[in-house]
Scaffold this motif. Structure first.
Motif, mmCIF file in Angstrom:
data_model
loop_
_atom_site.group_PDB
_atom_site.id
_atom_site.type_symbol
_atom_site.label_atom_id
_atom_site.label_comp_id
_atom_site.label_asym_id
_atom_site.label_seq_id
_atom_site.Cartn_x
_atom_site.Cartn_y
_atom_site.Cartn_z
ATOM 1 N N PRO A 50 0.783 -1.214 -0.049
ATOM 2 C CA PRO A 50 0.116 -0.016 -0.060
ATOM 3 C C PRO A 50 0.804 1.249 0.045
ATOM 4 C CG PRO A 50 -0.056 -0.993 2.148
ATOM 5 C CD PRO A 50 0.576 -2.101 1.064
ATOM 6 N N LYS A 51 0.187 2.236 -0.706
ATOM 7 C CA LYS A 51 1.183 3.618 -0.699
ATOM 8 C C LYS A 51 1.591 4.315 0.538
ATOM 9 C CE LYS A 51 -0.685 4.804 -5.340
ATOM 10 N NZ LYS A 51 -1.667 5.605 -6.360
ATOM 11 N N PRO A 52 0.606 4.185 1.661
ATOM 12 C CA PRO A 52 1.163 4.922 2.558
ATOM 13 C C PRO A 52 2.397 4.306 3.169
ATOM 14 C CG PRO A 52 -1.187 4.385 2.741
ATOM 15 C CD PRO A 52 -0.882 3.682 1.531
ATOM 16 N N GLU A 53 2.610 3.141 2.790
ATOM 17 C CA GLU A 53 3.825 2.622 3.283
ATOM 18 C C GLU A 53 4.975 2.387 2.571
ATOM 19 O OE1 GLU A 53 5.286 -1.238 6.296
ATOM 20 O OE2 GLU A 53 3.026 -0.882 5.602
ATOM 21 N N TYR A 54 4.602 1.995 1.152
ATOM 22 C CA TYR A 54 5.679 1.640 0.180
ATOM 23 C C TYR A 54 5.590 2.517 -1.117
ATOM 24 C CZ TYR A 54 6.782 -2.536 2.391
ATOM 25 O OH TYR A 54 7.316 -3.755 3.467
ATOM 26 N N ARG A 55 6.537 2.791 -1.731
ATOM 27 C CA ARG A 55 6.539 3.243 -3.036
ATOM 28 C C ARG A 55 7.068 2.332 -3.855
ATOM 29 N NH1 ARG A 55 11.152 7.859 -5.532
ATOM 30 N NH2 ARG A 55 10.127 7.726 -7.635
ATOM 31 N N VAL A 56 6.166 2.137 -5.095
ATOM 32 C CA VAL A 56 6.388 1.128 -6.130
ATOM 33 C C VAL A 56 6.851 1.634 -7.402
ATOM 34 C CG1 VAL A 56 5.162 -0.679 -7.528
ATOM 35 C CG2 VAL A 56 4.640 -0.572 -4.825
ATOM 36 N N ILE A 57 7.893 1.173 -8.090
ATOM 37 C CA ILE A 57 8.202 1.746 -9.216
ATOM 38 C C ILE A 57 8.652 0.503 -10.336
ATOM 39 C CG2 ILE A 57 10.442 2.786 -10.327
ATOM 40 C CD1 ILE A 57 10.969 3.816 -7.402
ATOM 41 N N LEU A 58 7.820 0.686 -11.282
ATOM 42 C CA LEU A 58 8.150 -0.578 -12.274
ATOM 43 C C LEU A 58 8.666 -0.112 -13.505
ATOM 44 C CD1 LEU A 58 4.109 -1.908 -12.049
ATOM 45 C CD2 LEU A 58 6.294 -2.804 -10.881
ATOM 46 N N THR A 59 9.230 -0.982 -14.214
ATOM 47 C CA THR A 59 9.612 -0.631 -15.777
ATOM 48 C C THR A 59 8.684 -0.240 -16.650
ATOM 49 O OG1 THR A 59 9.672 -2.857 -16.362
ATOM 50 C CG2 THR A 59 11.687 -2.083 -15.461
ATOM 51 N N ASP A 60 9.048 0.421 -17.876
ATOM 52 C CA ASP A 60 7.807 0.893 -18.731
ATOM 53 C C ASP A 60 7.846 -0.121 -19.836
ATOM 54 O OD1 ASP A 60 10.136 1.437 -19.874
ATOM 55 O OD2 ASP A 60 9.531 3.592 -20.391
ATOM 56 N N ASP A 61 8.255 -1.390 -19.708
ATOM 57 C CA ASP A 61 8.391 -2.391 -20.659
ATOM 58 C C ASP A 61 6.727 -2.448 -21.264
ATOM 59 O OD1 ASP A 61 10.964 -2.994 -20.701
ATOM 60 O OD2 ASP A 61 10.473 -4.261 -18.971
ATOM 61 N N ALA A 62 6.619 -2.738 -22.589
ATOM 62 C CA ALA A 62 5.380 -2.727 -23.227
ATOM 63 C C ALA A 62 4.883 -4.150 -23.287
ATOM 64 C CB ALA A 62 5.571 -2.398 -24.579
ATOM 65 N N ILE A 63 4.908 -4.735 -22.080
ATOM 66 C CA ILE A 63 4.530 -5.922 -21.851
ATOM 67 C C ILE A 63 3.899 -5.999 -20.429
ATOM 68 C CG2 ILE A 63 6.132 -7.333 -23.430
ATOM 69 C CD1 ILE A 63 7.596 -7.892 -20.855
ATOM 70 N N PRO A 64 2.986 -7.061 -19.992
ATOM 71 C CA PRO A 64 2.349 -7.138 -18.633
ATOM 72 C C PRO A 64 3.088 -7.724 -17.656
ATOM 73 C CG PRO A 64 1.398 -8.903 -20.152
ATOM 74 C CD PRO A 64 2.203 -8.137 -21.241
ATOM 75 N N GLN A 65 4.184 -8.235 -17.949
ATOM 76 C CA GLN A 65 5.025 -8.680 -17.034
ATOM 77 C C GLN A 65 6.367 -7.735 -16.834
ATOM 78 O OE1 GLN A 65 6.707 -12.703 -17.888
ATOM 79 N NE2 GLN A 65 4.782 -13.539 -16.918
ATOM 80 N N HIS A 66 6.067 -6.648 -15.903
ATOM 81 C CA HIS A 66 7.060 -5.906 -15.572
ATOM 82 C C HIS A 66 7.942 -6.238 -14.376
ATOM 83 C CE1 HIS A 66 3.993 -3.089 -17.719
ATOM 84 N NE2 HIS A 66 5.019 -2.756 -18.125
ATOM 85 N N VAL A 67 9.277 -5.796 -14.362
ATOM 86 C CA VAL A 67 9.724 -5.974 -13.022
ATOM 87 C C VAL A 67 9.869 -4.571 -12.276
ATOM 88 C CG1 VAL A 67 11.536 -7.793 -14.031
ATOM 89 C CG2 VAL A 67 12.097 -5.253 -13.974
ATOM 90 N N GLY A 68 9.961 -4.658 -11.238
ATOM 91 C CA GLY A 68 9.934 -3.272 -10.227
ATOM 92 C C GLY A 68 10.542 -3.520 -8.928
ATOM 93 N N ILE A 69 10.075 -2.462 -8.174
ATOM 94 C CA ILE A 69 10.779 -2.656 -6.655
ATOM 95 C C ILE A 69 9.760 -1.794 -5.906
ATOM 96 C CG2 ILE A 69 11.988 -0.443 -6.725
ATOM 97 C CD1 ILE A 69 14.303 -1.919 -5.224
ATOM 98 N N ALA A 70 9.433 -2.301 -4.604
ATOM 99 C CA ALA A 70 8.659 -1.758 -3.717
ATOM 100 C C ALA A 70 9.717 -1.415 -2.532
ATOM 101 C CB ALA A 70 7.628 -2.558 -2.934
ATOM 102 N N VAL A 71 9.680 -0.069 -2.127
ATOM 103 C CA VAL A 71 10.565 0.438 -1.313
ATOM 104 C C VAL A 71 9.769 1.232 0.000
ATOM 105 C CG1 VAL A 71 12.535 2.016 -0.825
ATOM 106 C CG2 VAL A 71 12.262 0.938 -3.191
ATOM 107 N N ARG A 72 10.414 0.978 1.321
ATOM 108 C CA ARG A 72 9.564 1.526 2.329
ATOM 109 C C ARG A 72 9.567 2.838 2.275
ATOM 110 N NH1 ARG A 72 7.821 -1.270 6.688
ATOM 111 N NH2 ARG A 72 9.083 -3.088 6.319
#
Length: 283
Positions: free
Chosen positions: A62-84
């Motif tokens: 959830p946004k109050p606790e984490y910031r989520v960043i994903l790649t902008d690949d044009a596919i539905p399987q992105h990699v990303g990171i959730a950072v506190r």
């Protein structure tokens, strides 16, 4: 810090052509279960794979606790990171070269998410690359022409270049994600990486207890000073309960893999343990 492949995490409706027809669409209860597991994991940093959108990821982190960043690949399987929240994140250019498919290919591969984390306690920076490599060459000899081995080897060469740059810069770094390779210290691909930059394969010599047991294909590699920050015997795999086949389809076919780092504080040189508890389960 942890890595977690969330197995086609998407909010798309049934019949959406972007997803394979056999992908199970998760309902609100499934997302709630995943969110409870994420809360139990309680990691400061989670590398993500197979996430479609930030909105889908936010139902688990959830946004109050984490910031989520994903790649902008044009596919539905992105990699990303959730950072506190509280950890500063610098987003670096994506490692798009990992998509070695030609421009006109029907199916493209995933790029890598490259970020630098700045510790709010005044500790050193940590550069992180989150990846999800080509499947099919889990432990095949690299001379194989089939089983996706030529593609995986090409991706590892690109990964090696990224590692060499971090080695030359002297920055602490980690590479984590779904390597789709049962890496060991004796694996030729791991040996090629280490020939240029000594690294710690945190899963080395361990078996993965996820869904009844298997070899690790989800890994966390540490380089430069990050190798010294690894807390001994901190490798954990968070298991799902009950461990039933029907749950695997609704949760994920991968379990979160985590380690703990002790980052030295810049002011005093003493060890500072990041907030958050150990992942539960066996390493």
């Amino acid at each position: 810090m942890a890595t977690w492949n969330l197995d086609w995490l998407s909010l798309r409706p049934a019949g959406d052509p972007a997803l394979p027809p056999d992908v199970i669409r998760r309902n609100p209860t499934d997302f709630a279960h995943l969110a409870r597991y994420a809360a139990h994991l309680d990691a400061d940093i989670v590398g993500l794979q197979e996430v479609d959108t930030p909105a889908a990821a936010a139902l688990i982190f959830p946004k109050p606790e984490y910031r989520v960043i994903l790649t902008d690949d044009a596919i539905p399987q992105h990699v990303g990171i959730a950072v506190r929240r509280g950890i500063d994140v610098q987003i670096n250019p994506e490692l798009k070269a990992l998509d070695v498919a030609p421009p006109g290919a029907l199916h493209h591969l995933r790029g890598g998410l490259d970020v630098t984390l700045h510790d709010h306690t005044g500790g050193p920076d940590l550069r992180i690359l989150v990846i999800h490599l080509k499947s099919g060459c889990w432990d095949r000899p690299l001379k194989e022409r089939g089983y996706s081995c030529p593609i995986l080897r090409e991706q590892f060469a690109i990964l090696d270049d990224w590692v060499l740059q971090r080695q030359d810069e002297g920055v602490a770094f980690a590479v984590m994600g779904d390597f789709n390779r049962r890496l060991t210290a004796a694996d030729p691909l791991m040996q090629e990486l280490e020939a240029d930059a000594p690294m710690t394969l945190t899963t080395s010599g361990r078996a993965n207890p996820c869904w009844g047991g298997n070899y690790f294909i989800d890994h966390i590699l540490l380089g430069n000073d990050a190798r010294q920050w690894l807390r001994a015997d901190s490798l954990r795999v968070m298991l799902f309960h009950p461990a039933a086949d029907e749950e695997k389809a609704r949760l994920s076919d991968h379990c979160p893999v985590s380690v703990r780092l002790n980052l030295p504080a810049r002011e005093t040189g003493s060890a500072v343990t990041p907030a958050g508890g150990d992942a539960r389960g066996r390493g």
